[in-house]
Scaffold this motif. Structure first.
Motif, PDB file in Angstrom:
ATOM      1  N   THR A 128       0.805  -1.215   0.000  1.00  0.00           N
ATOM      2  CA  THR A 128       0.000   0.000   0.000  1.00  0.00           C
ATOM      3  C   THR A 128       0.838   1.266   0.000  1.00  0.00           C
ATOM      4  O   THR A 128       0.349   2.331  -0.350  1.00  0.00           O
ATOM      5  CB  THR A 128      -0.906   0.035   1.256  1.00  0.00           C
ATOM      6  N   ASN A 129       2.092   1.150   0.377  1.00  0.00           N
ATOM      7  CA  ASN A 129       2.937   2.344   0.474  1.00  0.00           C
ATOM      8  C   ASN A 129       4.242   2.118  -0.276  1.00  0.00           C
ATOM      9  O   ASN A 129       5.090   1.350   0.168  1.00  0.00           O
ATOM     10  CB  ASN A 129       3.232   2.654   1.953  1.00  0.00           C
ATOM     11  N   PRO A 130       4.444   2.780  -1.424  1.00  0.00           N
ATOM     12  CA  PRO A 130       5.658   2.567  -2.208  1.00  0.00           C
ATOM     13  C   PRO A 130       6.919   3.048  -1.509  1.00  0.00           C
ATOM     14  O   PRO A 130       8.016   2.736  -1.943  1.00  0.00           O
ATOM     15  CB  PRO A 130       5.396   3.390  -3.482  1.00  0.00           C
ATOM     16  N   LEU A 131       6.780   3.804  -0.417  1.00  0.00           N
ATOM     17  CA  LEU A 131       7.958   4.302   0.295  1.00  0.00           C
ATOM     18  C   LEU A 131       8.391   3.384   1.434  1.00  0.00           C
ATOM     19  O   LEU A 131       9.358   3.659   2.116  1.00  0.00           O
ATOM     20  CB  LEU A 131       7.682   5.708   0.850  1.00  0.00           C
ATOM     21  N   ALA A 132       7.658   2.279   1.638  1.00  0.00           N
ATOM     22  CA  ALA A 132       8.072   1.304   2.653  1.00  0.00           C
ATOM     23  C   ALA A 132       9.141   0.405   2.044  1.00  0.00           C
ATOM     24  O   ALA A 132       8.911  -0.243   1.027  1.00  0.00           O
ATOM     25  CB  ALA A 132       6.881   0.474   3.101  1.00  0.00           C
ATOM     26  N   PRO A 133      10.347   0.354   2.633  1.00  0.00           N
ATOM     27  CA  PRO A 133      11.436  -0.416   2.013  1.00  0.00           C
ATOM     28  C   PRO A 133      11.246  -1.919   2.150  1.00  0.00           C
ATOM     29  O   PRO A 133      10.669  -2.414   3.105  1.00  0.00           O
ATOM     30  CB  PRO A 133      12.672   0.047   2.790  1.00  0.00           C
ATOM     31  N   ILE A 134      11.764  -2.634   1.151  1.00  0.00           N
ATOM     32  CA  ILE A 134      11.816  -4.085   1.216  1.00  0.00           C
ATOM     33  C   ILE A 134      13.268  -4.483   1.441  1.00  0.00           C
ATOM     34  O   ILE A 134      14.190  -3.722   1.135  1.00  0.00           O
ATOM     35  CB  ILE A 134      11.279  -4.728  -0.084  1.00  0.00           C
ATOM     36  N   GLU A 135      13.487  -5.679   2.013  1.00  0.00           N
ATOM     37  CA  GLU A 135      14.843  -6.173   2.269  1.00  0.00           C
ATOM     38  C   GLU A 135      15.151  -7.307   1.315  1.00  0.00           C
ATOM     39  O   GLU A 135      14.384  -8.261   1.214  1.00  0.00           O
ATOM     40  CB  GLU A 135      14.966  -6.683   3.708  1.00  0.00           C
ATOM     41  N   VAL A 136      16.297  -7.182   0.636  1.00  0.00           N
ATOM     42  CA  VAL A 136      16.716  -8.245  -0.288  1.00  0.00           C
ATOM     43  C   VAL A 136      18.189  -8.537  -0.026  1.00  0.00           C
ATOM     44  O   VAL A 136      19.026  -7.630  -0.064  1.00  0.00           O
ATOM     45  CB  VAL A 136      16.532  -7.828  -1.764  1.00  0.00           C
ATOM     46  N   GLU A 137      18.506  -9.812   0.231  1.00  0.00           N
ATOM     47  CA  GLU A 137      19.886 -10.181   0.527  1.00  0.00           C
ATOM     48  C   GLU A 137      20.637 -10.558  -0.757  1.00  0.00           C
ATOM     49  O   GLU A 137      20.068 -11.150  -1.670  1.00  0.00           O
ATOM     50  CB  GLU A 137      19.932 -11.363   1.502  1.00  0.00           C
ATOM     51  N   VAL A 138      21.918 -10.172  -0.792  1.00  0.00           N
ATOM     52  CA  VAL A 138      22.780 -10.528  -1.923  1.00  0.00           C
ATOM     53  C   VAL A 138      23.462 -11.854  -1.591  1.00  0.00           C
ATOM     54  O   VAL A 138      24.336 -11.909  -0.720  1.00  0.00           O
ATOM     55  CB  VAL A 138      23.841  -9.433  -2.181  1.00  0.00           C
ATOM     56  N   TYR A 139      23.064 -12.922  -2.275  1.00  0.00           N
ATOM     57  CA  TYR A 139      23.580 -14.252  -1.968  1.00  0.00           C
ATOM     58  C   TYR A 139      24.868 -14.543  -2.750  1.00  0.00           C
ATOM     59  O   TYR A 139      25.121 -13.932  -3.799  1.00  0.00           O
ATOM     60  CB  TYR A 139      22.522 -15.313  -2.287  1.00  0.00           C
ATOM     61  N   PRO A 140      25.691 -15.498  -2.249  1.00  0.00           N
ATOM     62  CA  PRO A 140      26.914 -15.876  -2.960  1.00  0.00           C
ATOM     63  C   PRO A 140      26.595 -16.328  -4.384  1.00  0.00           C
ATOM     64  O   PRO A 140      25.554 -16.944  -4.623  1.00  0.00           O
ATOM     65  CB  PRO A 140      27.476 -17.040  -2.131  1.00  0.00           C
ATOM     66  N   GLY A 141      27.496 -16.018  -5.302  1.00  0.00           N
ATOM     67  CA  GLY A 141      27.318 -16.477  -6.675  1.00  0.00           C
ATOM     68  C   GLY A 141      26.666 -15.461  -7.586  1.00  0.00           C
ATOM     69  O   GLY A 141      26.645 -15.645  -8.807  1.00  0.00           O
ATOM     70  N   SER A 142      26.118 -14.370  -7.015  1.00  0.00           N
ATOM     71  CA  SER A 142      25.500 -13.356  -7.866  1.00  0.00           C
ATOM     72  C   SER A 142      26.572 -12.713  -8.738  1.00  0.00           C
ATOM     73  O   SER A 142      27.652 -12.362  -8.261  1.00  0.00           O
ATOM     74  CB  SER A 142      24.816 -12.282  -7.015  1.00  0.00           C
ATOM     75  N   ILE A 143      26.261 -12.547 -10.014  1.00  0.00           N
ATOM     76  CA  ILE A 143      27.239 -11.954 -10.944  1.00  0.00           C
ATOM     77  C   ILE A 143      27.418 -10.459 -10.691  1.00  0.00           C
ATOM     78  O   ILE A 143      28.315  -9.837 -11.262  1.00  0.00           O
ATOM     79  CB  ILE A 143      26.816 -12.182 -12.418  1.00  0.00           C
ATOM     80  N   HIS A 144      26.567  -9.888  -9.840  1.00  0.00           N
ATOM     81  CA  HIS A 144      26.622  -8.445  -9.604  1.00  0.00           C
ATOM     82  C   HIS A 144      27.507  -8.062  -8.415  1.00  0.00           C
ATOM     83  O   HIS A 144      27.715  -6.876  -8.166  1.00  0.00           O
ATOM     84  CB  HIS A 144      25.205  -7.907  -9.379  1.00  0.00           C
ATOM     85  N   ILE A 145      28.015  -9.050  -7.694  1.00  0.00           N
ATOM     86  CA  ILE A 145      28.851  -8.769  -6.521  1.00  0.00           C
ATOM     87  C   ILE A 145      30.106  -8.011  -6.960  1.00  0.00           C
ATOM     88  O   ILE A 145      30.759  -8.367  -7.941  1.00  0.00           O
ATOM     89  CB  ILE A 145      29.238 -10.080  -5.797  1.00  0.00           C
ATOM     90  N   GLY A 146      30.421  -6.947  -6.242  1.00  0.00           N
ATOM     91  CA  GLY A 146      31.609  -6.140  -6.543  1.00  0.00           C
ATOM     92  C   GLY A 146      31.313  -4.953  -7.438  1.00  0.00           C
ATOM     93  O   GLY A 146      32.169  -4.082  -7.617  1.00  0.00           O
ATOM     94  N   LYS A 147      30.115  -4.889  -8.006  1.00  0.00           N
ATOM     95  CA  LYS A 147      29.763  -3.762  -8.869  1.00  0.00           C
ATOM     96  C   LYS A 147      29.071  -2.676  -8.051  1.00  0.00           C
ATOM     97  O   LYS A 147      28.503  -2.944  -6.988  1.00  0.00           O
ATOM     98  CB  LYS A 147      28.849  -4.238 -10.001  1.00  0.00           C
ATOM     99  N   THR A 148      29.106  -1.454  -8.572  1.00  0.00           N
ATOM    100  CA  THR A 148      28.428  -0.358  -7.887  1.00  0.00           C
ATOM    101  C   THR A 148      26.966  -0.308  -8.321  1.00  0.00           C
ATOM    102  O   THR A 148      26.588  -0.886  -9.358  1.00  0.00           O
ATOM    103  CB  THR A 148      29.078   0.997  -8.204  1.00  0.00           C
ATOM    104  N   ILE A 149      26.171   0.416  -7.532  1.00  0.00           N
ATOM    105  CA  ILE A 149      24.743   0.562  -7.856  1.00  0.00           C
ATOM    106  C   ILE A 149      24.574   1.218  -9.225  1.00  0.00           C
ATOM    107  O   ILE A 149      23.708   0.853 -10.015  1.00  0.00           O
ATOM    108  CB  ILE A 149      24.043   1.385  -6.756  1.00  0.00           C
ATOM    109  N   SER A 150      25.476   2.171  -9.518  1.00  0.00           N
ATOM    110  CA  SER A 150      25.423   2.863 -10.809  1.00  0.00           C
ATOM    111  C   SER A 150      25.758   1.914 -11.955  1.00  0.00           C
ATOM    112  O   SER A 150      25.072   1.890 -12.982  1.00  0.00           O
ATOM    113  CB  SER A 150      26.398   4.042 -10.802  1.00  0.00           C
ATOM    114  N   GLU A 151      26.814   1.102 -11.760  1.00  0.00           N
ATOM    115  CA  GLU A 151      27.223   0.151 -12.805  1.00  0.00           C
ATOM    116  C   GLU A 151      26.105  -0.854 -13.105  1.00  0.00           C
ATOM    117  O   GLU A 151      25.932  -1.303 -14.242  1.00  0.00           O
ATOM    118  CB  GLU A 151      28.487  -0.599 -12.382  1.00  0.00           C
ATOM    119  N   LEU A 152      25.360  -1.222 -12.073  1.00  0.00           N
ATOM    120  CA  LEU A 152      24.275  -2.201 -12.260  1.00  0.00           C
ATOM    121  C   LEU A 152      23.048  -1.603 -12.943  1.00  0.00           C
ATOM    122  O   LEU A 152      22.159  -2.344 -13.358  1.00  0.00           O
ATOM    123  CB  LEU A 152      23.848  -2.752 -10.888  1.00  0.00           C
TER     124      LEU A 152
END
Length: 205
Positions: A128-152
């Protein structure tokens, strides 16, 4: 925080040296007897004796039988009190530092308390509220590990905006576009009701 305290007898010695340097006691003049000084400073005669002994050791006064305590040197009084010239400013700085530390701890606690409240409500408000944050964990093996938010191109790929990151015991608020994504990070993301699925899918690539 522990703070070094100057013994009472040394504080009395410093005060007497100041009075001698200020000319309240003149060279060659006798000053009050130990009992009178003890009464004036509201301490025991033994404490006064130790203060006078300091002044004798640095040759500011001397004691002679039948003559009492006699002022010997205004110059030595100046040398002695010069050792303590920064004492007041150091104590003032310590007080300021302690005050700032206390204030920082208070603000940190308010920030974390607000975040805790946000996280408590996030599950209820997510749809109901788009400003309520969700939590998402970065698991081992993700190809995005080590990249910046901008790079992604995080927002372009997920529609979500990263407003915070939990890293071990640290909470990073507003990490910005150049923050790196590391294994084990928990991202706090805001977006619409489909954002969670898109973020999870993106990070599992």
């Amino acid at each position: 925080m522990q703070r070094a305290q100057i013994p009472t007898y040394e504080r009395i010695a410093i005060d007497l040296a100041n009075r001698i340097y200020d000319g309240k006691f003149k060279v060659g003049e006798k000053i009050h007897g130990r009992s009178t000084l003890a009464s004036e400073y509201k301490v025991s005669p033994e404490t006064v004796r130790r203060a006078i002994k300091i002044l004798e050791d640095v040759e500011i006064v001397h004691s002679a039988k039948g003559s009492g305590i006699v002022i010997s040197s205004r110059e030595n009084a100046f040398k002695y009190i010069s050792r303590f010239s920064n004492l007041a400013s150091i104590k003032d700085l310590e007080k300021q530092m302690n005050s700032l530390i206390t204030e920082r701890e208070r603000l940190d606690e308010k920030v974390f308390e607000t975040l805790r409240k946000i996280m408590d409500y996030s599950g209820k408000l997510r749809h109901t509220n788009p400003l309520a944050p969700i939590e998402v964990e970065v698991y081992p093996g993700s190809i995005h590990i080590g990249k910046t938010i901008s790079e992604l191109k995080f927002w372009q790929n997920t529609g979500g905006t990263v407003i915070g990151m939990k890293r071990r015991d640290e909470m990073i608020i507003s990490p910005g576009p150049y923050a790196q994504i590391l294994e084990g990070d928990v991202l706090l993301v805001i977006g619409d009701e489909k954002t969670y699925d898109r973020v999870v899918h993106f990070l599992e690539e």
